[in-house]
Enzyme design. Structure first.
Site, PDB file in Angstrom:
ATOM      1  N   HIS A   1       0.863  -1.191   0.000  1.00 45.70           N
ATOM      2  CA  HIS A   1       0.000   0.000   0.000  1.00 45.70           C
ATOM      3  C   HIS A   1       0.894   1.235   0.000  1.00 45.70           C
ATOM      4  CE1 HIS A   1      -3.212   2.396   2.552  1.00 45.70           C
ATOM      5  NE2 HIS A   1      -3.007   2.928   1.362  1.00 45.70           N
TER       6      HIS A   1
ATOM      7  N   ASP B   1      -9.420  -0.756   4.815  1.00 48.21           N
ATOM      8  CA  ASP B   1      -8.206  -0.572   5.630  1.00 48.21           C
ATOM      9  C   ASP B   1      -8.425   0.577   6.601  1.00 48.21           C
ATOM     10  OD1 ASP B   1      -5.620  -0.318   6.599  1.00 48.21           O
ATOM     11  OD2 ASP B   1      -4.724   0.237   4.679  1.00 48.21           O
TER      12      ASP B   1
HETATM   13  C1  DX5 Z   1      -2.934   3.362   7.810  1.00 47.26           C
HETATM   14  C2  DX5 Z   1      -2.506   2.094   7.131  1.00 47.26           C
HETATM   15  C3  DX5 Z   1      -3.116   0.873   7.698  1.00 47.26           C
HETATM   16  C4  DX5 Z   1      -2.807   0.638   9.153  1.00 47.26           C
HETATM   17  C5  DX5 Z   1      -4.071   0.105   9.720  1.00 47.26           C
HETATM   18  O1  DX5 Z   1      -2.553   4.423   7.036  1.00 47.26           O
HETATM   19  O2  DX5 Z   1      -2.819   2.117   5.749  1.00 47.26           O
HETATM   20  O3  DX5 Z   1      -2.802  -0.281   6.913  1.00 47.26           O
HETATM   21  O4  DX5 Z   1      -1.767  -0.255   9.411  1.00 47.26           O
HETATM   22  O5  DX5 Z   1      -3.947   0.053  11.088  1.00 47.26           O
HETATM   23  P1  DX5 Z   1      -5.201  -0.282  12.013  1.00 47.26           P
HETATM   24  O6  DX5 Z   1      -5.725  -1.612  11.572  1.00 47.26           O
HETATM   25  O7  DX5 Z   1      -4.605  -0.288  13.381  1.00 47.26           O
HETATM   26  O8  DX5 Z   1      -6.199   0.825  11.816  1.00 47.26           O
HETATM   27 ZN    ZN Z   2      -2.576   0.199   4.630  1.00 41.71          ZN
END
Ligand code: DX5
Ligand code: ZN
Length: 222
Positions: A69, A178
């Site tokens: 990502h 996400d």
């Molecule tokens: C945030 C990232 C996510 C992050 C999600 O910008 O893209 O992939 O790791 O973390 P959680 O699941 O803790 O919200």
């Molecule tokens: Zn992410």
């Protein structure tokens, strides 16, 4: 509701960065499907994480597809490098490039699956005319940049509208979600139409990451 089997893509952003290989092994054994790798440049988002060399190193230590990502400005400058490093899926933000169509087509031409991500404020119309060159749409349910934020329920109608659009057009496009995914939010995201779930803090912030993977997937079986 989407009919494809659910898949979990734990985000290593919340893992022990000194132990990434063993952290991935743990979640793979527990049934996780992909490894989500968050690349941040300190400009598109106010945080800096990891880059091409870490993706290349992890490729040798896991059988899970690498779900990369990119939260970076002008991602087109680095697409080939990430694909060569082993990214199986490469997702760019619609907001991060002037030439989104070309960027997505270039990911496919380099040999990876192309994903496009939308920040919470970005409407679906931003990607309406690029869906033919997209394998996955990622709906952000937090502002990108950090793990451990609260799930934005305001994004559920966007997920549902995307599911409707993809089904109506009969497109082979996957829907990923996400941000803030945990045992309390994953079912709502699934009901709205997502079937690939990224989870960072809910997996690697749990006392037992393997158990957390199983618990999240169990929520979707019920
Ligand atoms: C945030 C990232 C996510 C992050 C999600 O910008 O893209 O992939 O790791 O973390 P959680 O699941 O803790 O919200
Ligand atoms: Zn992410």
């Amino acid at each position: 509701m989407n009919k494809k089997p659910p898949m979990l893509s734990p985000s290593i952003l919340s893992a022990d960065m000194a132990m990434l290989a063993s952290e991935l092994e743990l979640v793979e054994k527990a049934g996780a499907h992909w490894a989500h790798i968050d690349v941040m440049d300190g400009r598109f988002v106010p945080n800096i994480t990891i880059g091409v060399p870490v993706v290349a190193a992890l490729k040798k230590h896991t059988r899970m597809p690498l779900d990369v990502h990119l939260m970076i400005i002008e991602p087109e400058r680095y697409l080939d490098d990430f694909v060569k490093a082993g990214a199986d899926w490469l997702t760019v933000h619609a907001e991060s490039t002037y030439h989104l169509y070309r960027c997505l087509a270039a990911i496919r031409a380099a040999g990876a699956k192309a994903g496009v991500a939308l920040n919470p404020a970005t409407p679906l119309s931003a990607i309406e005319y690029v869906l033919e060159v997209v394998d996955m749409v990622l709906i952000m349910t937090v502002e990108p940049g950090f793990g451990g934020q609260h799930f934005l329920t305001s994004q559920l109608p966007k997920l549902a509208a995307l599911r409707k659009l993809i089904d109506e057009r009969q497109l082979p496009v996957d829907i990923q979600v996400d941000g803030g995914i945990n045992k309390d939010t994953i079912v709502a995201a699934a009901q709205a139409g997502a079937h690939i779930f990224v989870a960072g803090s809910a997996v690697f912030g749990a006392p037992d990451a393997g158990q957390a993977v199983q618990d999240l997937l169990a929520q979707l079986d019920a």
